[in-house]
Design a protein around this motif. Sequence first.
Motif, PDB file in Angstrom:
ATOM      1  N   ASN A  87       0.839  -1.205   0.000  1.00 17.54           N
ATOM      2  CA  ASN A  87       0.000   0.000   0.000  1.00 17.54           C
ATOM      3  C   ASN A  87       0.873   1.254   0.000  1.00 17.54           C
ATOM      4  O   ASN A  87       1.692   1.445   0.898  1.00 17.54           O
ATOM      5  CB  ASN A  87      -0.901   0.008   1.235  1.00 17.54           C
ATOM      6  N   TYR A  88       0.684   2.084  -1.011  1.00 22.77           N
ATOM      7  CA  TYR A  88       1.505   3.289  -1.140  1.00 22.77           C
ATOM      8  C   TYR A  88       0.633   4.536  -1.059  1.00 22.77           C
ATOM      9  O   TYR A  88      -0.478   4.564  -1.586  1.00 22.77           O
ATOM     10  CB  TYR A  88       2.244   3.289  -2.483  1.00 22.77           C
ATOM     11  N   THR A  89       1.146   5.566  -0.385  1.00 21.50           N
ATOM     12  CA  THR A  89       0.477   6.863  -0.379  1.00 21.50           C
ATOM     13  C   THR A  89       1.391   7.848  -1.098  1.00 21.50           C
ATOM     14  O   THR A  89       2.561   7.987  -0.744  1.00 21.50           O
ATOM     15  CB  THR A  89       0.236   7.358   1.060  1.00 21.50           C
ATOM     16  N   ILE A  90       0.854   8.484  -2.130  1.00 21.66           N
ATOM     17  CA  ILE A  90       1.662   9.373  -2.954  1.00 21.66           C
ATOM     18  C   ILE A  90       1.176  10.810  -2.818  1.00 21.66           C
ATOM     19  O   ILE A  90      -0.025  11.079  -2.932  1.00 21.66           O
ATOM     20  CB  ILE A  90       1.612   8.936  -4.437  1.00 21.66           C
ATOM     21  N   THR A  91       2.098  11.723  -2.522  1.00 23.45           N
ATOM     22  CA  THR A  91       1.755  13.141  -2.450  1.00 23.45           C
ATOM     23  C   THR A  91       2.433  13.867  -3.612  1.00 23.45           C
ATOM     24  O   THR A  91       3.638  13.716  -3.823  1.00 23.45           O
ATOM     25  CB  THR A  91       2.234  13.759  -1.126  1.00 23.45           C
ATOM     26  N   VAL A  92       1.645  14.621  -4.357  1.00 26.90           N
ATOM     27  CA  VAL A  92       2.166  15.351  -5.513  1.00 26.90           C
ATOM     28  C   VAL A  92       2.570  16.752  -5.069  1.00 26.90           C
ATOM     29  O   VAL A  92       1.878  17.382  -4.265  1.00 26.90           O
ATOM     30  CB  VAL A  92       1.093  15.433  -6.625  1.00 26.90           C
ATOM     31  N   LYS A  93       3.703  17.243  -5.596  1.00 29.47           N
ATOM     32  CA  LYS A  93       4.166  18.587  -5.244  1.00 29.47           C
ATOM     33  C   LYS A  93       3.172  19.638  -5.725  1.00 29.47           C
ATOM     34  O   LYS A  93       2.564  19.492  -6.793  1.00 29.47           O
ATOM     35  CB  LYS A  93       5.520  18.858  -5.898  1.00 29.47           C
ATOM     36  N   ASP A  94       3.075  20.694  -4.964  1.00 25.89           N
ATOM     37  CA  ASP A  94       2.176  21.798  -5.326  1.00 25.89           C
ATOM     38  C   ASP A  94       2.889  22.718  -6.324  1.00 25.89           C
ATOM     39  O   ASP A  94       4.115  22.773  -6.362  1.00 25.89           O
ATOM     40  CB  ASP A  94       1.810  22.575  -4.052  1.00 25.89           C
ATOM     41  N   GLY A  95       2.124  23.428  -7.131  1.00 27.71           N
ATOM     42  CA  GLY A  95       2.711  24.466  -7.980  1.00 27.71           C
ATOM     43  C   GLY A  95       3.055  24.020  -9.383  1.00 27.71           C
ATOM     44  O   GLY A  95       3.585  24.793 -10.170  1.00 27.71           O
ATOM     45  N   TRP A  96       2.770  22.758  -9.745  1.00 23.80           N
ATOM     46  CA  TRP A  96       3.051  22.305 -11.109  1.00 23.80           C
ATOM     47  C   TRP A  96       1.820  22.485 -11.988  1.00 23.80           C
ATOM     48  O   TRP A  96       0.697  22.273 -11.553  1.00 23.80           O
ATOM     49  CB  TRP A  96       3.465  20.848 -11.102  1.00 23.80           C
ATOM     50  N   THR A  97       2.036  22.906 -13.210  1.00 25.70           N
ATOM     51  CA  THR A  97       0.932  23.022 -14.160  1.00 25.70           C
ATOM     52  C   THR A  97       1.326  22.390 -15.488  1.00 25.70           C
ATOM     53  O   THR A  97       2.506  22.147 -15.736  1.00 25.70           O
ATOM     54  CB  THR A  97       0.572  24.493 -14.447  1.00 25.70           C
ATOM     55  N   PHE A  98       0.325  22.121 -16.318  1.00 28.22           N
ATOM     56  CA  PHE A  98       0.596  21.757 -17.702  1.00 28.22           C
ATOM     57  C   PHE A  98       0.848  23.041 -18.468  1.00 28.22           C
ATOM     58  O   PHE A  98       0.520  24.139 -17.996  1.00 28.22           O
ATOM     59  CB  PHE A  98      -0.600  21.009 -18.298  1.00 28.22           C
ATOM     60  N   SER A  99       1.405  22.934 -19.659  1.00 27.61           N
ATOM     61  CA  SER A  99       1.767  24.150 -20.387  1.00 27.61           C
ATOM     62  C   SER A  99       0.526  24.919 -20.850  1.00 27.61           C
ATOM     63  O   SER A  99       0.625  26.067 -21.276  1.00 27.61           O
ATOM     64  CB  SER A  99       2.665  23.810 -21.568  1.00 27.61           C
ATOM     65  N   ASN A 100      -0.668  24.304 -20.762  1.00 31.48           N
ATOM     66  CA  ASN A 100      -1.888  25.054 -21.096  1.00 31.48           C
ATOM     67  C   ASN A 100      -2.482  25.738 -19.860  1.00 31.48           C
ATOM     68  O   ASN A 100      -3.582  26.264 -19.899  1.00 31.48           O
ATOM     69  CB  ASN A 100      -2.920  24.136 -21.759  1.00 31.48           C
ATOM     70  N   GLY A 101      -1.747  25.699 -18.746  1.00 37.12           N
ATOM     71  CA  GLY A 101      -2.178  26.408 -17.562  1.00 37.12           C
ATOM     72  C   GLY A 101      -2.919  25.557 -16.544  1.00 37.12           C
ATOM     73  O   GLY A 101      -3.086  25.945 -15.393  1.00 37.12           O
ATOM     74  N   GLU A 102      -3.349  24.365 -16.992  1.00 35.79           N
ATOM     75  CA  GLU A 102      -4.101  23.484 -16.105  1.00 35.79           C
ATOM     76  C   GLU A 102      -3.206  22.961 -14.971  1.00 35.79           C
ATOM     77  O   GLU A 102      -2.043  22.642 -15.199  1.00 35.79           O
ATOM     78  CB  GLU A 102      -4.566  22.295 -16.949  1.00 35.79           C
ATOM     79  N   LYS A 103      -3.745  22.842 -13.769  1.00 37.84           N
ATOM     80  CA  LYS A 103      -2.954  22.387 -12.627  1.00 37.84           C
ATOM     81  C   LYS A 103      -2.700  20.884 -12.679  1.00 37.84           C
ATOM     82  O   LYS A 103      -3.560  20.119 -13.104  1.00 37.84           O
ATOM     83  CB  LYS A 103      -3.718  22.719 -11.330  1.00 37.84           C
ATOM     84  N   VAL A 104      -1.501  20.457 -12.263  1.00 37.78           N
ATOM     85  CA  VAL A 104      -1.234  19.026 -12.155  1.00 37.78           C
ATOM     86  C   VAL A 104      -1.650  18.570 -10.765  1.00 37.78           C
ATOM     87  O   VAL A 104      -1.087  19.025  -9.771  1.00 37.78           O
ATOM     88  CB  VAL A 104       0.256  18.699 -12.373  1.00 37.78           C
ATOM     89  N   THR A 105      -2.655  17.718 -10.706  1.00 34.06           N
ATOM     90  CA  THR A 105      -3.162  17.247  -9.409  1.00 34.06           C
ATOM     91  C   THR A 105      -3.074  15.732  -9.333  1.00 34.06           C
ATOM     92  O   THR A 105      -2.638  15.073 -10.283  1.00 34.06           O
ATOM     93  CB  THR A 105      -4.631  17.641  -9.229  1.00 34.06           C
ATOM     94  N   ALA A 106      -3.495  15.194  -8.213  1.00 34.29           N
ATOM     95  CA  ALA A 106      -3.525  13.734  -8.069  1.00 34.29           C
ATOM     96  C   ALA A 106      -4.421  13.124  -9.131  1.00 34.29           C
ATOM     97  O   ALA A 106      -4.142  12.052  -9.670  1.00 34.29           O
ATOM     98  CB  ALA A 106      -4.030  13.371  -6.672  1.00 34.29           C
ATOM     99  N   LYS A 107      -5.490  13.849  -9.468  1.00 37.72           N
ATOM    100  CA  LYS A 107      -6.432  13.351 -10.468  1.00 37.72           C
ATOM    101  C   LYS A 107      -5.763  13.191 -11.847  1.00 37.72           C
ATOM    102  O   LYS A 107      -6.076  12.259 -12.596  1.00 37.72           O
ATOM    103  CB  LYS A 107      -7.606  14.332 -10.552  1.00 37.72           C
TER     104      LYS A 107
END
Lengths: 307, 545
Positions: free
Chosen positions: B98-118
């Motif tokens: 069982n792994y829990t993954i936390t994504v760093k805040d502040g990353w976006t795709f080049s079209n401006g969309e936020k990179v989230t866990a989703k």
Amino acid sequence: MGRYVIRRLLQMIPVFFGTTLLIFLMVNVMGDPIAGLCGDRQCDPATAAQLRSEFGLDKPVWQQYLTYMGNVFTGDFGTAFNGQKVTELMATAFPITIRLTLVAIFFEIVIGISLGVLTGLKRGRPIDTTVLILTLVVISIPTFVTGLLLQLLLGVKWGIISPSVSSAAPLDELIVPGLVLASVSLAYVARLTRSSIAENTRADYVRTATAKGLPRRRVIVRHLLRNSLIPVITFIGTDVGALMGGAIVTERIFNIHGVGYQLYQGILRQNTQTVVGFVTVLVLVFLAANLIVDLLYAVLDPRIRYA
Amino acid sequence: MRGATHVKWAACAVAVALAATACGGGDSGGGGGGGGADGIVSSSWGDPQNPLEPSNTNEVQGGKVLDMLFRGLKRYDPKTGEAKNMLADKIESSDATNYTITVKDGWTFSNGEKVTAKSFVDAWNYGAALKNNQKNAYFFQYIDGYEKVHPESGSASATTLSGLKTTGDLTFTVKLSQKFSLWPDTLGYAAFSPLPQSFFDDHDGWLSKPVGNGPYTIDSYAKGSSMNLRRWDDYPGDDKAQNGGIDLKVYTDNNTAYTDLTAGNLDLVDDIPASQLTNVQSDLGDRYINTPAGIIQTLAFPFYDKEWDTENGRKVRQGLSMAINRQQITDQIFHQTRTPASDWTSPVLGDEGGFKKGLCGKECEYDADEAKKMISDAGGIPGGQLKISYNADTGSHKEWVDAVCNSINKALDNNRACVGGPVGTFADFRNQVSQQKLTGAWRAGWQMDYPLIQNFLQPLYYTNASSNDGKWSNKEFDDLVDKANAETDKAGAVKTFQDSEQVLVEQMPVIPLWYQNGSAGYSDRVSNVSLNVFSVPVYNEIKVK
């Protein structure tokens, strides 16, 4: 004439179906193309099955052929493995190859026929011997040798041309590749014209024309050349198809993304849709070129009549 | 129509040709664009075989683009291959399942969309789903619920992986179906890249101009001929592009690309054609790169054929391995772009990662007398002759297969002991391999997916594993691999994998031949060029003078 054309057009139908069926069977004999899509590992069976049904490869060959031909008549040539429509590939590849072929044909006509006329009129003179030897050399050297040599000398050593053609393939970049592509046919055209001219210089109508006191230039162009061109036109006509399909070596050397390249990729990846689609169009070009040649006979020599 | 017919024809042809040029023009060729930090690097490229989607790209040409376009949870250090956190803030587990993954805040795709866990969960679910035909779907096989969304046969009974759960905006949990301690280190592979919502909303539009979250964005993409990538100035990572962009140009032949490089029309060629290896040193000098890559080449055997799956068969394979003069072949045929192999992994793993030079011992060293003795003691080669199958269309395999056969024939004093068996196309070759039609040996190769010792062993030699084409099966080996995967500390796992390699020395299911290097050459316009452990140029570090 009209009836002749219609008969010829009708004859094209079985030829068209025959050739496409043959190509279809040949590509199919090579086996399952999906196996090569996953690199040096096996595709997982579920994905492979899914891909096979998407490309219709899970059906019997005759059914694949029928579906394919049915689609072709609605203008749908299928999809290549990289997700591109084959018609899209054709739209980028054919204009480039047609341009290359035109350049090659241009050289064949201009250089080939002028050399032929020149040597035909000066049989046995040093110029004749020189051209004969030169054309023999060109015919005996494979195209890829000429191509690579010119590329190395003009492109790398002297920097006159760019060794590779850019993706837009403008006309000026196609001059050297066109010359390379034309080289062998050009030599044949020169030799054909030469023997044809040489034969006809002794013909009665040339003697008559000269006796009438017509200027030499007019005798050569109007009377001699026109009658000597029939075998040459036949050769150039059939060469159109051969050049377009056979440009594969030249296209590879000079990085031209034309028909030859797409066919090569298609065969390498065993992509039935690409190969059959491109060959189908090439077959049509070949048939059309042959028809035009036959019709041109009547123009050149009014004695030839078609029932 | 009289007289000047042919002249008119010629003129007409020229006119048409000129008109065609006018329509076709517009695209300016060449790199151009000045130098310095905004300089553009032109590089050779091959037409990607599959549509450019992260979980559908399994070859180098498409992978090259994904490496510029995407950043995942982890990234493999270009020099050492070590998996380091990129977008992952932390990946935690106490039981290797069982792994829990936390994504760093502040990353976006080049079209401006936020990179989230989703962005990750959606992308992985897309990649695993059978209906999307993704060729890398098996990368998700360790996640719980994979057999439901991607059954071996029949239709899927679920659309999402049950082992994946979004628990917050930037956190998600992963449940694996088995213990796999090195699993987080696999997450640097491109198939695990996040995808923006636009990928799902307008799939065709995305494919014609992919949008990612890496240091470059796509400026223009002409399928089959070129792709122009430009630096993305708002890229949040610390591995920003040090040049203005990369122009990838598809070549019909890598010889032409090399010619273009020597003529000064191209900055970078990442595949030196075999025929040029003799003069590459004099052509390029120190602008020629030849570094280890994660690729090993081997000879595989058919264990579905009873004759090879015996005690005598084992001795014959060991004998054959000793009859191959690896050093001589790598020197003379490959001009040192291969290194004789002495284990089943690759030097790019490093000692800590599990590479062990000489692990194979005397079984992989040339000893003609011993080889002859072993093979004749075991009753000779099954069937009397060894046929090595290979595909003849790409990769100049003929040369080395003939050399290997020559070496074997010499050692056995028998000109007919080994012959090459060319197969026309790669697809047909793979077909014969996967349908178990081959009864002799065949050339096999493995390019690693991620720099882990597990990747060099489990997919190839574990019973019924995806690339175990020879159908070799050994309980002792399987048990050791299971044990290694269950180890919670990395050093212990690596040690146990090496123990499993000892089984390969004893059984010799495939003969290791050599490790392949990546080779590249570059123009004097650029500097700081290197190849990563996957033999892909590290594009973002290239500097233009």
